[in-house]
Motif scaffolding. Structure first.
Motif, PDB file in Angstrom:
ATOM      1  N   ARG A   1      14.401 -40.120  24.899  1.00 32.98           N
ATOM      2  CA  ARG A   1      15.730 -40.016  25.490  1.00 32.98           C
ATOM      3  C   ARG A   1      16.606 -41.142  24.958  1.00 32.98           C
ATOM      4  O   ARG A   1      16.198 -42.307  24.935  1.00 32.98           O
TER       5      ARG A   1
ATOM      6  N   ARG B   1      21.066 -33.304  27.238  1.00 32.17           N
ATOM      7  CA  ARG B   1      20.264 -32.310  27.983  1.00 32.17           C
ATOM      8  C   ARG B   1      18.889 -32.861  28.330  1.00 32.17           C
ATOM      9  O   ARG B   1      18.232 -32.363  29.250  1.00 32.17           O
ATOM     10  N   MET B   2      18.437 -33.900  27.627  1.00 28.42           N
ATOM     11  CA  MET B   2      17.128 -34.501  27.917  1.00 28.42           C
ATOM     12  C   MET B   2      17.197 -35.593  28.973  1.00 28.42           C
ATOM     13  O   MET B   2      16.162 -36.134  29.364  1.00 28.42           O
TER      14      MET B   2
ATOM     15  N   SER C   1       8.445 -41.728  28.627  1.00 30.46           N
ATOM     16  CA  SER C   1       7.621 -41.229  29.727  1.00 30.46           C
ATOM     17  C   SER C   1       6.150 -41.156  29.345  1.00 30.46           C
ATOM     18  O   SER C   1       5.349 -40.557  30.055  1.00 30.46           O
TER      19      SER C   1
ATOM     20  N   ALA D   1      13.772 -30.518  27.715  1.00 35.54           N
ATOM     21  CA  ALA D   1      14.841 -29.529  27.838  1.00 35.54           C
ATOM     22  C   ALA D   1      15.221 -28.908  26.498  1.00 35.54           C
ATOM     23  O   ALA D   1      15.726 -27.789  26.454  1.00 35.54           O
TER      24      ALA D   1
ATOM     25  N   ASP E   1      17.702 -35.592  32.106  1.00 34.06           N
ATOM     26  CA  ASP E   1      17.002 -35.264  33.347  1.00 34.06           C
ATOM     27  C   ASP E   1      15.676 -34.553  33.114  1.00 34.06           C
ATOM     28  O   ASP E   1      14.824 -34.511  34.005  1.00 34.06           O
ATOM     29  N   HIS E   2      15.491 -33.976  31.922  1.00 34.66           N
ATOM     30  CA  HIS E   2      14.255 -33.247  31.628  1.00 34.66           C
ATOM     31  C   HIS E   2      13.946 -33.439  30.150  1.00 34.66           C
ATOM     32  O   HIS E   2      14.634 -32.899  29.292  1.00 34.66           O
TER      33      HIS E   2
ATOM     34  N   ASN F   1       5.266 -35.341  22.499  1.00 36.13           N
ATOM     35  CA  ASN F   1       6.345 -35.252  23.488  1.00 36.13           C
ATOM     36  C   ASN F   1       7.303 -36.446  23.465  1.00 36.13           C
ATOM     37  O   ASN F   1       7.740 -36.855  22.394  1.00 36.13           O
TER      38      ASN F   1
END
Length: 503
Positions: free
Chosen positions: A349, A376-377, A480, A383, A379-380, A476
């Motif tokens: 992010r 768009r990433m 996180s 995404a 929050d998720h 990924n």
């Protein structure tokens, strides 16, 4: 006997090493010599511009190796990995590892091929030295990654990942293309287009970024490698001028190769644009500015002006690459984020300072065309993840997801017909290359097609990661990830609390 000067010593130690076959036809000993149409009248007059004898070469390289390994050992002993300002930097180094180190090894094979098939003493001696250079580069980079694999994810099965990961089909396709060309074309592909045009933009900006974020180990790698590249660049320039001066009939052949290999080298360096603009938290220079300095100013406005006297013009799609500099790194980062779940290095992010820096450096494109995608990433993190592997260009094998720089809301994807089948390319540059040699590029190995045909195993996607050599947990998003958590804990243990990363 009178003492010899430096030129005479070089000549004595590097010439008269050839042999003239008495019982064999030269065309059988060197079967590739006349295949490309190159005319050679008096190649014996050409000399390696560096005039370095082998004993000098070994001494210089040994000193550089000693210096590099001293820096590496100090970095490892003093927890240098934990002291970079943001651990996401190492995701970029992983991408560099998977793309560049295999290219270094392939380049050593390519130089050996060139030296074997061109019976010119100076070229053979220069390519011999360069082959050793490239092998040395591959080895010191692997040593660097071996240490990294103890600290970070993604590289514990490095050889397997390099062999099987879809991402590595990009450098493989470049060097397989060169190795399946004639020796003079291969020399133009690596020594001129790859080395002379793009080697500065490969090592200098990224090594500067390494210094800015505190990765002194990678700085040492970059310096050790780049110090060899000046010789490689000189070989490419000298060899091209020698061929142009030998005979006017060589000019259109060289021009055709420059048209092809400029664009091929430009596309293989696509990931470098992202490594310069995105992965470092502190960026000494943007891809756009680096491209303007090292390619536009030094190559287009410098070198190619000098080549006009031979009848050589700019590569066919040079103007397209100039237009694309406003979009290149963002488009490639967008591609990597689409497929971060299937790579050995993670996306991440963007942080507020990232958005600010990118908007300032690219005021005409980033906020309008690319920032909404990356937000768009926020929050998720998945995404923007694509549900599968990409459809790739038939020539460069980079995913065919580049925007048209003249109309950025549309894709630049091109299509060609050959033998009643449609082939897709990522750009007009790759389309032109495909249509010059369609019989060559119709044979490319397409990872997505192999994926669907079961080549990766019957249990898809379960068998995909063992085939690639890493686990889903190593892919990924970085911030996180378990790797980022470990890095923060390592810093805390060392008492390094002053960090700029958002955790």
């Amino acid at each position: 006997m009178a003492a010899m000067n430096a030129k005479q010593k070089y000549h004595a130690m590097t010439r008269d090493l050839m042999w003239d076959p008495k019982d064999f036809d030269m065309k059988k000993v060197y079967p590739m010599l006349e295949k490309e149409g190159i005319i050679l009248k008096d190649p014996s007059r050409w000399e390696d511009p560096f005039r370095m004898a082998y004993n000098q070469y070994v001494k210089v390289q040994a000193e550089k190796d000693l210096l590099y390994h001293a820096v590496r050992r100090s970095f490892e002993a003093n927890d240098g990995h934990a002291k970079v300002i943001d651990s996401r930097w190492y995701e970029g180094v992983k991408a560099f590892a998977v793309a560049v180190q295999p290219a270094e090894y392939a380049a050593h094979r390519l130089m050996a091929y060139v030296g074997r098939n061109i019976p010119i003493e100076a070229i053979r001696f220069a390519t011999f030295n360069q082959a050793i250079d490239e092998l040395r580069h591959a080895q010191i980079e692997i040593k660097h990654y071996a240490h990294m694999s103890r600290e970070i994810d993604g590289l514990h099965a490095y050889a397997q990942t390099n062999e099987n990961l879809w991402f590595n089909t990009v450098p493989k396709s470049f060097f397989d293309d060169a190795l399946s060309s004639g020796p003079f074309e291969a020399l133009m592909a690596i020594s001129f287009s790859f080395e002379y045009v793009f080697t500065n933009i490969l090592f200098l900006p990224f090594a500067s970024s390494a210094g800015a974020v505190g990765d002194e180990n990678f700085v040492a790698v970059g310096k050790s490698v780049q110090s060899d590249e000046s010789r490689h660049m000189a070989l490419g320039m000298s060899a091209m001028k020698m061929l142009l001066e030998e005979d006017d009939r060589n000019v259109p052949i060289i021009q055709k190769w420059l048209d092809k290999w400029y664009w091929r080298a430009y596309r293989i360096f696509s990931v470098i644009s992202t490594l310069v603009d995105y992965y470092p938290r502190i960026r000494p220079i943007s891809w756009k500015k680096a491209f303007e300095i090292y390619v536009e100013d030094q190559v287009f406005d410098g070198l190619f002006k000098d080549l006009r006297k031979y009848g050589i013009r700019l590569p066919l799609h040079a103007e397209d690459s100039i237009k694309e500099k406003e979009h290149y790194s963002h488009a490639v980062m967008r591609i990597l984020d689409h497929y971060k779940h299937a790579n050995a290095f993670r996306g991440f992010r963007l942080q507020p300072d990232d958005y600010e820096w990118l908007a300032n450096e690219y005021p005409d494109t980033f906020d309008h065309y690319y920032a909404p995608f990356f937000r768009r990433m926020d929050d998720h993190v998945l995404a923007v993840a694509s549900p599968g592997l990409p459809a790739v260009c038939s020539v460069c094998q980079v995913p065919a997801e580049f925007p048209d720089p003249n109309n950025p809301t549309k894709m630049w994807t091109q299509y060609s017909e050959y033998n009643n089948k449609t082939y897709m390319t990522c750009s007009p540059g790759c389309k032109h290359i495909f249509e010059q040699e369609p019989h060559k590029y119709m044979q490319f190995w397409w990872p997505a097609e192999a994926y669907l045909s079961g080549e990766f195993g019957e249990n898809i996607p379960g068998d995909l990661f063992p085939y690639f050599g890493f686990t889903p947990e190593e892919a990924n998003e970085h911030y996180s990830s378990r790797e980022h958590v470990r890095w923060l804990e390592h810093r805390k243990h060392l008492g390094l609390d002053r960090i700029i990363v958002n955790s």
